[in-house]
Design a protein around this motif. Structure first.
Motif, mmCIF file in Angstrom:
data_model
loop_
_atom_site.group_PDB
_atom_site.id
_atom_site.type_symbol
_atom_site.label_atom_id
_atom_site.label_comp_id
_atom_site.label_asym_id
_atom_site.label_seq_id
_atom_site.Cartn_x
_atom_site.Cartn_y
_atom_site.Cartn_z
ATOM 1 N N VAL A 500 0.243 5.780 -2.092
ATOM 2 C CA VAL A 500 -0.836 4.817 -2.288
ATOM 3 C C VAL A 500 -0.209 3.427 -2.215
ATOM 4 N N LEU A 501 -0.759 2.568 -1.349
ATOM 5 C CA LEU A 501 -0.186 1.250 -1.099
ATOM 6 C C LEU A 501 -1.036 0.153 -1.719
ATOM 7 N N ASP A 502 -0.412 -0.987 -1.972
ATOM 8 C CA ASP A 502 -1.137 -2.101 -2.582
ATOM 9 C C ASP A 502 -1.908 -2.928 -1.558
ATOM 10 N N ASP A 511 3.255 -10.608 9.187
ATOM 11 C CA ASP A 511 4.401 -11.096 8.422
ATOM 12 C C ASP A 511 4.236 -10.896 6.919
ATOM 13 N N GLU A 512 3.225 -10.125 6.499
ATOM 14 C CA GLU A 512 3.083 -9.742 5.101
ATOM 15 C C GLU A 512 3.297 -8.246 4.875
ATOM 16 N N ILE A 513 3.507 -7.504 5.951
ATOM 17 C CA ILE A 513 3.696 -6.054 5.815
ATOM 18 C C ILE A 513 4.907 -5.749 4.940
ATOM 19 N N SER A 514 5.970 -6.550 5.067
ATOM 20 C CA SER A 514 7.197 -6.280 4.302
ATOM 21 C C SER A 514 7.013 -6.469 2.805
ATOM 22 N N ASP A 515 5.938 -7.145 2.389
ATOM 23 C CA ASP A 515 5.665 -7.334 0.960
ATOM 24 C C ASP A 515 4.960 -6.134 0.339
ATOM 25 N N THR A 516 4.630 -5.137 1.134
ATOM 26 C CA THR A 516 3.893 -3.971 0.649
ATOM 27 C C THR A 516 4.652 -3.279 -0.478
ATOM 28 N N ARG A 517 3.912 -2.919 -1.518
ATOM 29 C CA ARG A 517 4.470 -2.146 -2.626
ATOM 30 C C ARG A 517 3.838 -0.767 -2.637
ATOM 31 N N VAL A 518 4.654 0.221 -2.914
ATOM 32 C CA VAL A 518 4.167 1.587 -3.068
ATOM 33 C C VAL A 518 3.805 1.777 -4.536
ATOM 34 N N LEU A 519 2.527 2.015 -4.802
ATOM 35 C CA LEU A 519 2.067 2.152 -6.177
ATOM 36 C C LEU A 519 2.190 3.579 -6.697
ATOM 37 N N LEU A 520 2.151 4.539 -5.788
ATOM 38 C CA LEU A 520 2.226 5.949 -6.194
ATOM 39 C C LEU A 520 2.811 6.763 -5.056
ATOM 40 N N THR A 521 3.727 7.659 -5.388
ATOM 41 C CA THR A 521 4.271 8.622 -4.430
ATOM 42 C C THR A 521 4.127 10.015 -5.010
ATOM 43 N N LEU A 522 3.484 10.905 -4.259
ATOM 44 C CA LEU A 522 3.408 12.311 -4.623
ATOM 45 C C LEU A 522 4.270 13.118 -3.669
ATOM 46 N N PHE A 523 5.028 14.033 -4.220
ATOM 47 C CA PHE A 523 5.810 14.985 -3.428
ATOM 48 C C PHE A 523 5.420 16.385 -3.886
#
Length: 534
Positions: A500-502, A511-523
């Protein structure tokens, strides 16, 4: 394990049959159902707040254990801009880690340091009494201090090991600097880190990967050491991502020894949690130490480098391993190395016929335009777009060696795709960041990040689209890792690996893609990374 429902989401499934969904149900680690409208009931519910959801990303060329080991045991030298900063970082690290049998530093930058100014005598000022090894950011160069040279038995009459070089001064004395295969040859003679050190590296590395949305990797340099640690993690149920491995083949191998060793490793680690399915070759080195193999001489001054495997040797090894149904994964930097690998794969294809091997050429810094279509017929282009930019601070000495006449053939990813090449994206971490969003941004802009003072875009006509880059980290990466049958998409029956991304990387400014934060990772349906209250 209770059913888990992810609701109120904008789920981009990467499945062409059902490209979008608003909710997804997880049962027993797999996607049980997904759809739009009213969701079903579940024991656990996560509200995504209308955010973008993607399949978990997969990094198809990442040295996960090496990078994790850096986090756990090494001095950080990536930001050292002069000798004083390098020595301070190394000295402070040695003082903080008195229990380590060898002091390790990682990441000094070619262009700032190199053969001309990094020596054992310099490192002795920071670490005089313990062996020390400091690696450059490519890990193709390393410098030893005097104690490490002594323990490794490197003296005036020590010959270079195959495909390696011991740098010497005008009097024939080893300076401490080593290139290519001289590094593992020397390090094997030093006191070793324990498996517990390596295991801490595994835990640190995968946590770092999960925090950036990565739920699967391909480790492209697996020896018995790496295999033992990954297997330990699998047995302990500690792995929080899928692991594929490419087992190292060296110039000392014959077709018979390579097939026998790799077959035994594959049988011991058949997957799916940890799977050895590929053979790794280093066909050349890097421009930074003048070991990249090129079709023409370097442009800045006379010189070139040979491929690390001869033509006949390459054809024999590739053909035997392909016949034994191993994928071939080749490090190629110069255009001669790329051509040698392509010729080897063409020979294997002619001898054994085509099968879904997912052979891969990694890096592809310089490729002759006449080889793009040949590449497309035999292998996947495993590319690291982060390098396809002009660094704001560190001189790119490789461009001087390539020269203006061949610069247009440097990281020419669009030309490769237009010629029909399959592709996947990867990081080569710890050589560079493993943050896929910084890498995707660079693939799209061909520039450094906005806050880093980017220079003019580097060959902007070679840009990828965001869609192509995300495919390179999901469906295409799953195929490259031999996991496309159950990962890389969000569809019923597939592993519940998702992020889930912010922000929406498909619509935000490039030029804002690199600021993306991952809010949730499911494995496999388990939360392995969570930021905030999501």
């Amino acid at each position: 394990m209770a059913d888990l429902l992810l609701r109120n989401a904008r789920i981009r499934t990467m499945d062409h049959g059902t490209p979008w969904a608003e909710w997804l149900l997880v049962r027993d680690g797999r996607v049980a159902a997904l759809g739009t409208g009213a969701p079903p009931d579940a024991g656990e519910v996560i509200d995504a707040g209308g955010r973008l959801v993607l399949p978990g990303f997969q990094d198809a060329h990442v040295h996960l254990l090496s990078g994790g080991l850096d986090i756990a045991t090494a001095a950080w030298l990536y930001d050292a801009a002069d000798e004083a900063q390098l020595l301070a970082a190394l000295s402070d690290h040695a003082a903080a880690k008195p229990d380590l049998p060898v002091v390790i530093g990682s990441g000094w930058q070619p262009g700032v340091f190199g053969d001309h100014n990094l020596t054992a005598a310099l490192l002795d000022r920071a670490v005089p009494d313990r062996p020390a090894v400091v690696y450059d950011s490519s890990f193709h160069n390393a410098c030893l201090n005097s104690r490490a040279l002594e323990l490794a038995g490197i003296g005036a009459d020590t010959p270079d090991p195959p495909n390696g070089h011991i740098l010497r001064d005008g009097q024939g004395r080893a300076t401490g600097m080593l290139h290519e295969e001289a590094i593992p040859w020397a390090v094997a003679r030093l006191p070793q880190l324990t498996d517990d050190h390596w295991y801490r590296g595994l835990l640190a590395g995968q946590a770092h990967a999960n925090a950036h949305g990565i739920t699967g990797v391909l480790d492209p340099r697996v020896t018995e050491q790496e295999a033992r640690i990954y297997a330990r993690g699998l047995a302990a149920d500690d792995l929080t991502l899928w692991v594929s491995g490419a087992a190292l083949v060296t110039e000392a191998d014959s077709p018979e020894t390579a097939v026998a060793r790799l077959s035994a490793m594959r049988a011991a680690h058949p997957g799916p949690g940890f799977h050895v399915h590929s053979a790794k070759f280093f066909m050349d080195g890097v421009f930074e130490n003048r070991t990249a193999a090129c079709l023409a001489g370097y442009a800045d001054r006379p010189g070139n480098a040979p491929c690390m495997f001869g033509a006949d040797e390459t054809r024999a090894l590739f053909t035997a391993l392909d016949a034994a149904r191993f994928a071939i994964h080749v490090h190629v930097i110069g255009d001669a190395a790329a051509r040698r690998a392509i010729e080897g794969l063409e020979a294997a294809l002619a001898a054994n016929a085509r099968w879904p091997a997912q052979h891969q050429l990694a890096h592809l810094q310089l490729v002759d335009p006449g080889d793009h279509a040949r590449l497309a017929r035999v292998a996947t282009a495993n590319i690291q777009p982060l390098w396809a930019r002009l660094d704001p601070a560190i001189p790119d000495i490789a461009l001087d060696m390539i020269g203006p006449a061949r610069q247009a053939d440097t990281y020419a990813f669009r030309k490769m795709l237009d010629a029909g090449a399959d592709w996947c994206l990867s990081s080569d971490w710890p050589v560079s960041t493993l943050n896929p969003f910084e890498i995707i941004e660079t693939a799209v802009t061909r520039q450094a990040r906005r806050g880093d003072g980017p220079k003019t875009p580097f060959l902007p006509d070679q840009r990828l689209t965001v869609e192509e880059a995300v495919m390179g980290y999901t469906t295409h990466a799953a195929r490259a890792c031999w996991r496309e049958g159950w990962t890389g998409q969000l569809r019923p029956g597939f592993s519940a690996d998702l992020i889930v991304l912010d922000r929406d990387v498909f619509s935000c400014p490039a030029d804002e893609i690199s600021d993306t934060r991952v809010l949730l990772t499911l494995f496999r349906g388990r939360v392995v990374h969570r930021e905030g209250t999501l």
